[in-house]
Enzyme design. Structure first.
Site, mmCIF file in Angstrom:
data_model
loop_
_atom_site.group_PDB
_atom_site.id
_atom_site.type_symbol
_atom_site.label_atom_id
_atom_site.label_comp_id
_atom_site.label_asym_id
_atom_site.label_seq_id
_atom_site.Cartn_x
_atom_site.Cartn_y
_atom_site.Cartn_z
ATOM 1 N N GLY A 1 0.774 -1.236 0.000
ATOM 2 C CA GLY A 1 0.000 0.000 0.000
ATOM 3 C C GLY A 1 0.803 1.281 0.000
ATOM 4 O O GLY A 1 0.436 2.238 0.693
ATOM 5 N N ASN B 1 1.017 3.516 -2.366
ATOM 6 C CA ASN B 1 0.163 4.587 -2.880
ATOM 7 C C ASN B 1 -0.894 4.980 -1.854
ATOM 8 O O ASN B 1 -1.280 6.147 -1.759
ATOM 9 C CB ASN B 1 -0.500 4.168 -4.190
ATOM 10 C CG ASN B 1 0.310 4.561 -5.408
ATOM 11 O OD1 ASN B 1 0.680 5.721 -5.549
ATOM 12 N ND2 ASN B 1 0.597 3.608 -6.280
ATOM 13 N N MET C 1 -5.177 -6.060 -6.443
ATOM 14 C CA MET C 1 -4.829 -7.061 -7.453
ATOM 15 C C MET C 1 -6.000 -7.994 -7.740
ATOM 16 O O MET C 1 -5.911 -9.218 -7.603
ATOM 17 C CB MET C 1 -3.593 -7.844 -6.999
ATOM 18 C CG MET C 1 -2.405 -6.971 -6.658
ATOM 19 S SD MET C 1 -1.912 -5.879 -8.024
ATOM 20 C CE MET C 1 -1.251 -7.091 -9.156
ATOM 21 N N ILE D 1 -9.466 -8.032 -10.582
ATOM 22 C CA ILE D 1 -10.272 -7.372 -11.603
ATOM 23 C C ILE D 1 -11.694 -7.201 -11.071
ATOM 24 O O ILE D 1 -12.312 -8.151 -10.588
ATOM 25 C CB ILE D 1 -10.272 -8.185 -12.911
ATOM 26 C CG1 ILE D 1 -8.858 -8.258 -13.485
ATOM 27 C CG2 ILE D 1 -11.226 -7.563 -13.927
ATOM 28 C CD1 ILE D 1 -8.738 -9.153 -14.702
ATOM 29 N N LEU D 2 -12.203 -5.987 -11.149
ATOM 30 C CA LEU D 2 -13.536 -5.705 -10.631
ATOM 31 C C LEU D 2 -14.604 -6.230 -11.586
ATOM 32 O O LEU D 2 -14.458 -6.170 -12.807
ATOM 33 C CB LEU D 2 -13.730 -4.203 -10.444
ATOM 34 C CG LEU D 2 -12.705 -3.463 -9.580
ATOM 35 C CD1 LEU D 2 -13.138 -2.012 -9.407
ATOM 36 C CD2 LEU D 2 -12.516 -4.135 -8.237
ATOM 37 N N ASN E 1 -8.058 4.356 -10.803
ATOM 38 C CA ASN E 1 -6.932 3.429 -10.759
ATOM 39 C C ASN E 1 -5.688 4.146 -11.259
ATOM 40 O O ASN E 1 -5.777 5.086 -12.065
ATOM 41 C CB ASN E 1 -7.213 2.212 -11.644
ATOM 42 C CG ASN E 1 -6.104 1.172 -11.551
ATOM 43 O OD1 ASN E 1 -5.644 0.840 -10.457
ATOM 44 N ND2 ASN E 1 -5.659 0.668 -12.683
ATOM 45 N N HIS F 1 -2.067 3.280 -13.164
ATOM 46 C CA HIS F 1 -1.447 2.223 -13.964
ATOM 47 C C HIS F 1 -0.054 2.673 -14.374
ATOM 48 O O HIS F 1 0.108 3.780 -14.912
ATOM 49 C CB HIS F 1 -2.300 1.956 -15.211
ATOM 50 C CG HIS F 1 -1.767 0.858 -16.074
ATOM 51 N ND1 HIS F 1 -1.748 -0.458 -15.664
ATOM 52 C CD2 HIS F 1 -1.235 0.881 -17.320
ATOM 53 C CE1 HIS F 1 -1.221 -1.196 -16.632
ATOM 54 N NE2 HIS F 1 -0.903 -0.410 -17.634
ATOM 55 N N ASP G 1 -7.965 -1.701 -17.964
ATOM 56 C CA ASP G 1 -7.190 -0.468 -18.136
ATOM 57 C C ASP G 1 -7.614 0.290 -19.399
ATOM 58 O O ASP G 1 -6.786 0.820 -20.138
ATOM 59 C CB ASP G 1 -5.687 -0.777 -18.197
ATOM 60 C CG ASP G 1 -5.182 -1.393 -16.904
ATOM 61 O OD1 ASP G 1 -5.654 -0.985 -15.836
ATOM 62 O OD2 ASP G 1 -4.321 -2.291 -16.962
ATOM 63 N N GLU H 1 4.276 8.015 -9.188
ATOM 64 C CA GLU H 1 2.942 7.548 -8.815
ATOM 65 C C GLU H 1 2.430 8.251 -7.561
ATOM 66 O O GLU H 1 1.289 8.725 -7.513
ATOM 67 C CB GLU H 1 2.956 6.039 -8.558
ATOM 68 C CG GLU H 1 3.062 5.172 -9.796
ATOM 69 C CD GLU H 1 2.864 3.698 -9.458
ATOM 70 O OE1 GLU H 1 1.946 3.397 -8.668
ATOM 71 O OE2 GLU H 1 3.623 2.864 -9.979
#
Length: 225
Positions: A40, A42, A119, A121-122, A136, A138, A174, A203
């Site tokens: 975590g 970010n 990690m 995929i929604l 998000n 990327h 993405d 980032e």
């Protein structure tokens, strides 16, 4: 740091109105749910921006959530004073799992969902519940590389620079509307670790800056063809 706002083909910025949160009273701080699966980093940058940085007057962290109960980022978030929660996703059907996540987020009155190394995929179940309000980050130009291992991709191709992209999440991988991009100079980076170090530094600054500009009404998503 260079930040670019991509422009649509007709040279105009699309309206942000479709992506606004219609239930949010004007002037109220937006409630964020930060989703992570790992350490975590970010998340830490975002929480610090909320507590004492550029997001201080715009947002509050309602919840830090993980699909992995033992994710180190949860302990870090708790040490920063954040409410945390987890729900194991291993072996769960995606839509069923995401329906429980939506119920949890709703209970915290979340306005925006911010993915920070989440990690998983929604499913459309979660994406449609927070349509236009899921962000998000990327570590590549999403026109050139989607999915995992973006820093490895840049390193293996010996790119002189790569881009970090902040985008809204749609039902593709993405492919959502781009909010901002920033270049990362990779010249002289001889190891993957150095590529990652340079990228993460960008980032951490770009994500908070982009979110602040979005909440202040200064950004307009650009369709990602």
């Amino acid at each position: 740091m260079r930040i670019s706002e991509p422009i649509s083909a007709n040279g105009r910025l699309p309206s942000l109105q479709a992506f606004a949160n219609p239930s949010s009273p004007a002037g109220r701080k937006q409630r964020l749910a930060i989703l992570l699966s790992g350490r975590g980093s970010n998340m830490v940058a975002l929480v610090q921006a909320v507590q004492k940085g550029k997001l201080r007057e715009l947002a509050e962290v309602a919840l830090v959530f993980s699909n992995i109960p033992e994710a180190p980022g949860l302990a870090t978030a708790a040490a920063l004073g954040c409410q945390t929660a987890s729900l194991p996703s291993k072996g769960r059907k995606r839509a069923e799992y995401d329906a429980e996540v939506v119920e949890l987020l709703n209970s915290y009155r979340v306005d925006y969902v911010v993915l920070a190394g989440f990690m998983r995929i929604l499913s459309p179940t979660l994406i449609r519940a927070y349509a236009g309000r899921i962000l998000n980050i990327h570590p590549a130009d999403t026109h050139q590389h989607q999915g995992l291992h973006a820093y490895e991709w840049a390193f293996d191709k010996h790119l002189p620079e790569t881009k970090i992209t902040v985008h809204l999440v749609d039902e593709g991988l993405d492919t959502g509307p781009i909010l901002a991009q920033c270049s990362v100079d990779l010249r002289g980076a001889t190891t993957l670790a150095e590529v990652e170090r340079r990228g993460l530094a960008v980032e951490h600054e770009l994500y908070a800056d982009t979110l602040a500009r979005l909440l202040a009404g200064q950004l307009h998503p650009t369709p990602n063809p």
